[in-house]
Scaffold this motif. Sequence first.
Motif, PDB file in Angstrom:
ATOM      1  N   LEU A   1      21.409  29.731 -12.165  1.00 14.43           N
ATOM      2  CA  LEU A   1      20.508  30.616 -12.891  1.00 14.43           C
ATOM      3  C   LEU A   1      20.631  30.459 -14.402  1.00 14.43           C
ATOM      4  CD1 LEU A   1      18.401  32.894 -12.665  1.00 14.43           C
ATOM      5  CD2 LEU A   1      20.286  34.502 -12.933  1.00 14.43           C
ATOM      6  N   TYR A   2      21.854  30.389 -14.907  1.00 14.02           N
ATOM      7  CA  TYR A   2      22.054  30.316 -16.350  1.00 14.02           C
ATOM      8  C   TYR A   2      22.067  28.876 -16.866  1.00 14.02           C
ATOM      9  CZ  TYR A   2      23.178  35.282 -16.321  1.00 14.02           C
ATOM     10  OH  TYR A   2      23.106  36.642 -16.180  1.00 14.02           O
ATOM     11  N   LYS A   3      21.841  27.930 -15.974  1.00 14.29           N
ATOM     12  CA  LYS A   3      21.795  26.530 -16.380  1.00 14.29           C
ATOM     13  C   LYS A   3      20.520  25.868 -15.866  1.00 14.29           C
ATOM     14  CE  LYS A   3      26.781  25.617 -16.829  1.00 14.29           C
ATOM     15  NZ  LYS A   3      27.278  26.987 -16.733  1.00 14.29           N
ATOM     16  N   GLN A   4      19.428  26.614 -15.920  1.00 16.56           N
ATOM     17  CA  GLN A   4      18.171  26.099 -15.403  1.00 16.56           C
ATOM     18  C   GLN A   4      17.656  24.948 -16.242  1.00 16.56           C
ATOM     19  OE1 GLN A   4      14.980  28.597 -14.099  1.00 16.56           O
ATOM     20  NE2 GLN A   4      16.299  30.397 -13.946  1.00 16.56           N
ATOM     21  N   THR A   5      17.077  23.989 -15.556  1.00 14.62           N
ATOM     22  CA  THR A   5      16.341  22.911 -16.205  1.00 14.62           C
ATOM     23  C   THR A   5      14.968  22.831 -15.548  1.00 14.62           C
ATOM     24  OG1 THR A   5      17.054  21.185 -14.647  1.00 14.62           O
ATOM     25  CG2 THR A   5      18.503  21.643 -16.533  1.00 14.62           C
ATOM     26  N   PRO A   6      13.994  22.282 -16.234  1.00 16.79           N
ATOM     27  CA  PRO A   6      12.670  22.157 -15.599  1.00 16.79           C
ATOM     28  C   PRO A   6      12.725  21.373 -14.295  1.00 16.79           C
ATOM     29  CG  PRO A   6      12.509  21.770 -17.956  1.00 16.79           C
ATOM     30  CD  PRO A   6      13.974  21.845 -17.646  1.00 16.79           C
ATOM     31  N   ALA A   7      13.623  20.403 -14.228  1.00 21.20           N
ATOM     32  CA  ALA A   7      13.677  19.553 -13.041  1.00 21.20           C
ATOM     33  C   ALA A   7      14.180  20.306 -11.817  1.00 21.20           C
ATOM     34  CB  ALA A   7      14.564  18.339 -13.312  1.00 21.20           C
ATOM     35  N   ASN A   8      15.104  21.260 -11.993  1.00 24.50           N
ATOM     36  CA  ASN A   8      15.645  21.940 -10.813  1.00 24.50           C
ATOM     37  C   ASN A   8      15.043  23.324 -10.592  1.00 24.50           C
ATOM     38  OD1 ASN A   8      16.951  23.842 -12.435  1.00 24.50           O
ATOM     39  ND2 ASN A   8      18.932  22.826 -12.355  1.00 24.50           N
ATOM     40  N   ALA A   9      14.062  23.705 -11.406  1.00 28.65           N
ATOM     41  CA  ALA A   9      13.498  25.047 -11.301  1.00 28.65           C
ATOM     42  C   ALA A   9      12.848  25.294  -9.943  1.00 28.65           C
ATOM     43  CB  ALA A   9      12.481  25.272 -12.415  1.00 28.65           C
ATOM     44  N   HIS A  10      12.324  24.257  -9.302  1.00 32.10           N
ATOM     45  CA  HIS A  10      11.625  24.448  -8.033  1.00 32.10           C
ATOM     46  C   HIS A  10      12.569  24.608  -6.848  1.00 32.10           C
ATOM     47  CE1 HIS A  10      12.474  20.120  -7.984  1.00 32.10           C
ATOM     48  NE2 HIS A  10      12.405  20.212  -6.672  1.00 32.10           N
ATOM     49  N   SER A  11      13.877  24.418  -7.057  1.00 32.16           N
ATOM     50  CA  SER A  11      14.827  24.487  -5.946  1.00 32.16           C
ATOM     51  C   SER A  11      15.710  25.727  -6.018  1.00 32.16           C
ATOM     52  CB  SER A  11      15.703  23.231  -5.916  1.00 32.16           C
ATOM     53  OG  SER A  11      16.465  23.117  -7.109  1.00 32.16           O
ATOM     54  N   GLN A  12      15.403  26.678  -6.890  1.00 31.59           N
ATOM     55  CA  GLN A  12      16.192  27.895  -6.991  1.00 31.59           C
ATOM     56  C   GLN A  12      15.266  29.061  -7.281  1.00 31.59           C
ATOM     57  OE1 GLN A  12      18.495  28.375 -10.719  1.00 31.59           O
ATOM     58  NE2 GLN A  12      17.701  26.373 -11.307  1.00 31.59           N
ATOM     59  N   ILE A  13      15.814  30.263  -7.096  1.00 33.21           N
ATOM     60  CA  ILE A  13      15.043  31.459  -7.394  1.00 33.21           C
ATOM     61  C   ILE A  13      15.987  32.512  -7.953  1.00 33.21           C
ATOM     62  CG2 ILE A  13      15.256  32.454  -5.075  1.00 33.21           C
ATOM     63  CD1 ILE A  13      12.246  33.333  -5.475  1.00 33.21           C
ATOM     64  N   SER A  14      15.500  33.293  -8.885  1.00 28.02           N
ATOM     65  CA  SER A  14      16.333  34.276  -9.574  1.00 28.02           C
ATOM     66  C   SER A  14      16.640  35.461  -8.665  1.00 28.02           C
ATOM     67  CB  SER A  14      15.615  34.771 -10.834  1.00 28.02           C
ATOM     68  OG  SER A  14      16.209  35.947 -11.333  1.00 28.02           O
ATOM     69  N   TYR A  15      17.923  35.871  -8.638  1.00 25.73           N
ATOM     70  CA  TYR A  15      18.269  37.063  -7.867  1.00 25.73           C
ATOM     71  C   TYR A  15      17.745  38.323  -8.539  1.00 25.73           C
ATOM     72  CZ  TYR A  15      22.246  36.785 -11.147  1.00 25.73           C
ATOM     73  OH  TYR A  15      23.033  36.662 -12.268  1.00 25.73           O
ATOM     74  N   TYR A  16      17.306  38.245  -9.775  1.00 23.72           N
ATOM     75  CA  TYR A  16      16.622  39.378 -10.398  1.00 23.72           C
ATOM     76  C   TYR A  16      15.279  39.606  -9.687  1.00 23.72           C
ATOM     77  CZ  TYR A  16      19.723  39.417 -14.532  1.00 23.72           C
ATOM     78  OH  TYR A  16      20.791  39.513 -15.381  1.00 23.72           O
ATOM     79  N   ARG A  17      14.447  38.569  -9.657  1.00 23.55           N
ATOM     80  CA  ARG A  17      13.102  38.708  -9.082  1.00 23.55           C
ATOM     81  C   ARG A  17      13.159  38.856  -7.560  1.00 23.55           C
ATOM     82  NH1 ARG A  17       9.728  35.931 -12.741  1.00 23.55           N
ATOM     83  NH2 ARG A  17       9.051  37.299 -14.399  1.00 23.55           N
ATOM     84  N   LEU A  18      13.928  37.982  -6.896  1.00 24.63           N
ATOM     85  CA  LEU A  18      14.010  38.072  -5.439  1.00 24.63           C
ATOM     86  C   LEU A  18      14.739  39.355  -5.041  1.00 24.63           C
ATOM     87  CD1 LEU A  18      13.343  36.797  -2.775  1.00 24.63           C
ATOM     88  CD2 LEU A  18      15.396  35.374  -2.938  1.00 24.63           C
ATOM     89  N   GLY A  19      15.711  39.776  -5.844  1.00 26.38           N
ATOM     90  CA  GLY A  19      16.385  41.041  -5.587  1.00 26.38           C
ATOM     91  C   GLY A  19      15.446  42.222  -5.732  1.00 26.38           C
TER      92      GLY A  19
END
Length: 567
Positions: free
Chosen positions: A355-373
């Motif tokens: 979450l705190y080391k997001q890059t444009p390349a890996n953004a599609h493979s993770q989701i924020s626990y803020y929003r999903l939470g």
Amino acid sequence: MAGVNVHLDLRNPGTQTIGVAMRWTPKQSLQTLSLPVWTPGSYTVRDPSQHLHSLSVVQGDRVLNVERRSPERWEFSCVSGEPLCIRYRLEARQLTVRTNHLDPDFASLSLPAVVMLVEGERWHEHCLQVSVPDHWSVAVPLALDAIGSLFLAKDFDQLVDAPVHAGSFQPERLSVRGHDHELILIGSPPSGWPARFKHDLEAVCTAVCDLLDSDPPAEQVYQLVIQSLEQGYGGLEHDNASVMQFPWPSLQESGGYRKLLQLVGHEYLHQWNVRRLRPSEFVPYRYDRPVISDGLWFAEGVTSYFDLALPLLAGLSSRLDLLKDLGADLSHVLLNPGYGIQSLADSSREAWVRLYKQTPANAHSQISYYRLGTALAFCLDVHLRQSQHSLAEVLRCLWKRFGVHGRGYRRTDLIDCFTEYSKDLETRLPDWLDGRSALPIEASLQMIGLSLNPVRDKTPSAGWLIRERQGRVWIDRTELHGPAQRGGLVAGDELVALRDWRCSSVQRCSELLQGDSILKVTYSRRGLLKTTELSLDDPGVDRHELAWDPGASQAARALRDQWFAFL
């Protein structure tokens, strides 16, 4: 004085360097010092020792030899029972809520990135003295000694949990349920703060207390620090304070002021949820390493869910405003490819590296626990309301069971508490936490007479995320199996021309997507010009918007009215 005495010298702010002196009487001949590698509330290793230099230790008239054992740890030998002093300097040029900044206008310090932990002294008293230019004042959410020159902390944890701010500001007073808080405004929007700003802040903070059915646990010593910046957004919670940064241009935008009130409410709610009611892995904090927990979804996601409603509960926004804001969060979840790749529990566990080391390349493979939470919190709230309960009831129960006593909770504790209010959550909640694309979002909306309606984009999709810099356009990310990826384009490629027309801006690229579905692309990869053709996809869903369901049953409408109360 027993314990550790810390002195911060900010008297030369133009150097953007902090002078630090720490004094104590060692009980052992071998002394170990360490600088925390992370700041509680911000779950990533930041290694603040990279900003430290000029370290020296003096005992009496002797300069002691200090050996570095790791990037954040030092050792030295001394004479036990004889006072000593360690000095070092820290560069303070990072203006965020979790780092250090010093300039001729003000100072904003996060003490985990400033003060070293002396092994064996963590649970002993620490005292803080701050020297500043003559015309500056100092704000620290700690009690002062009888003379008024030292800030007193019962231990290291309380000291580093106290943010330090200094400058020419004048603290103001807020009253929340009869408790006086200190409001510190650093900077100001060009047109000033809204006329009712203090009143609105008091209303939002009071709404938080009503939600928890509790007076503020910080009582009289709480500080609200808001920094008005041209750019920058964020907040960091503390036991007795919250530090926020907000971009003043946003106040001119629709919903911008509401977003500021939500930020204040979010950080204020953290007095309860996160600071005193927190996952067992963080009781006590380990400052020397990442600490993995799958409970951040509750700590941040539940807080984010309630912050959306706080302006409404305070009488400062409408039900339609809440639907707009919640719809944006639910839309983000449903349109994020990471929703089908990363579970909510994994999103929490992987905060340190994702979450705190997001890059444009890996953004599609993770989701924020803020929003999903937030999405899970919504589903839980609706589910609980079918049995005449609510998520707020569960939060209050957990607060009384764990937070009041400072006991950390485990996953099983959360599930057990939810199960007391709805038996089937014993199996449903683990499935929602560990599954991918697992939340019953649309079904939950139907239960309260709402619908999530797609709004389609106006242009065909090239399947890329692009950015503009100095008249040149670059690909930051390509969608999985999208047109750009099928056409051989990758992140880092520079877009030179579309349909043989030069594209020097993101806006120009968007305009050139209109037309034939076959798009000729001229691009540069590592300086070599190439061409490819893309078969554009039809316009996709740009976002979803929440709306009333005109066909909702009377029972759904009644449940919706109960949900809007949130309590």
